[in-house]
Write an enzyme that holds these catalytic residues in place. Structure first.
Site, PDB file in Angstrom:
ATOM      1  CG  HIS A 185      -1.627   1.288   1.462  1.00 29.42           C
ATOM      2  ND1 HIS A 185      -2.565   1.790   0.591  1.00 29.42           N
ATOM      3  CD2 HIS A 185      -1.508   2.202   2.462  1.00 29.42           C
ATOM      4  CE1 HIS A 185      -3.004   2.956   1.056  1.00 29.42           C
ATOM      5  NE2 HIS A 185      -2.385   3.237   2.181  1.00 29.42           N
ATOM      6  CG  ASP A 224      -1.222   4.585   6.468  1.00 31.09           C
ATOM      7  OD1 ASP A 224      -1.968   5.547   6.773  1.00 31.09           O
ATOM      8  OD2 ASP A 224      -1.452   3.824   5.512  1.00 31.09           O
ATOM      9  CD  GLU A 233      -4.249   6.714  10.845  1.00 31.95           C
ATOM     10  OE1 GLU A 233      -3.683   7.452  10.034  1.00 31.95           O
ATOM     11  OE2 GLU A 233      -5.298   7.010  11.403  1.00 31.95           O
ATOM     12  CG  ASP A 234      -0.798   0.401  14.823  1.00 28.09           C
ATOM     13  OD1 ASP A 234      -0.890   0.556  16.067  1.00 28.09           O
ATOM     14  OD2 ASP A 234      -0.820  -0.710  14.276  1.00 28.09           O
TER      15      ASP A 234
HETATM   16 ZN    ZN Z   1      -2.800   4.772   3.585  1.00 35.84          ZN
END
Ligand code: ZN
Length: 180
Positions: free
Chosen positions: A36, A63, A66-67
């Protein structure tokens, strides 16, 4: 000849691959998450004709905040890749303290206020997600859920338009291919 930008892109790729090493995409094929990130980076690179290394680096890392279990912070990103990159990643990262529905709503609200690079990155991200849903949808997603995702993505993208016609065209082409 030493090219600092090439080095930074490769460092970002390596950093992202390590940070996301145990993650897989939600789609039926359970692709490695890094696929991705490389797709979003490729779209961002093509959208800018390969002229914007900062955007490519931010796309690879988009990302990573994000986590929270990955324990990567804004400060770590800023130290390793500079505040320009860290700021873009921060801009496209949801506030994880909010419930999911609210996070999705905030993406629509924030979109028009994003920087130029964050808008391009956001459209690239949503385009990659549409392609995944078209090609390898999560097995438990109903047609309604897919349709809802597409419509929400289109709302976010609507707020990001006006900076880069090429990436908008990629999104629109993918959006039109939906048969649900
Ligand atoms: Zn993404």
């Amino acid at each position: 000849m030493k090219d600092e930008k090439v080095l930074q892109i490769v460092y970002a790729l390596d950093f992202a691959a390590c940070a996301h090493s145990t993650q897989r995409r939600k789609g039926g094929k359970r692709e490695p998450y890094i696929n991705h990130l490389t797709e979003v980076a490729r779209l961002s690179a093509e959208a800018t004709g390969g002229s914007d290394a900062t955007l490519i680096i931010a796309a690879l890392l988009h990302d990573v905040l994000e986590d929270q279990s990955m324990h990567v912070t804004y400060e770590i990103l800023a130290e390793k890749f500079g505040t320009e990159v860290a700021d873009i990643v921060q801009e496209v990262t949801d506030d994880r303290s909010l419930p999911k529905a609210e996070r999705k709503r905030m993406q629509v609200v924030h979109a028009p206020h994003l920087s130029r690079r964050a808008k391009i990155l956001k459209i690239a991200d949503k385009s990659a997600n549409l392609e995944s849903i078209l090609k390898t949808p999560p097995l438990d997603w109903s047609l309604t859920r897919k349709r809802d995702y597409f419509n929400w993505a289109a709302e976010v993208v609507a707020g990001c338009r006006g900076e880069n016609p090429w990436i908008e065209g990629v999104f629109d082409e993918r959006f039109k291919r939906a048969s649900f």
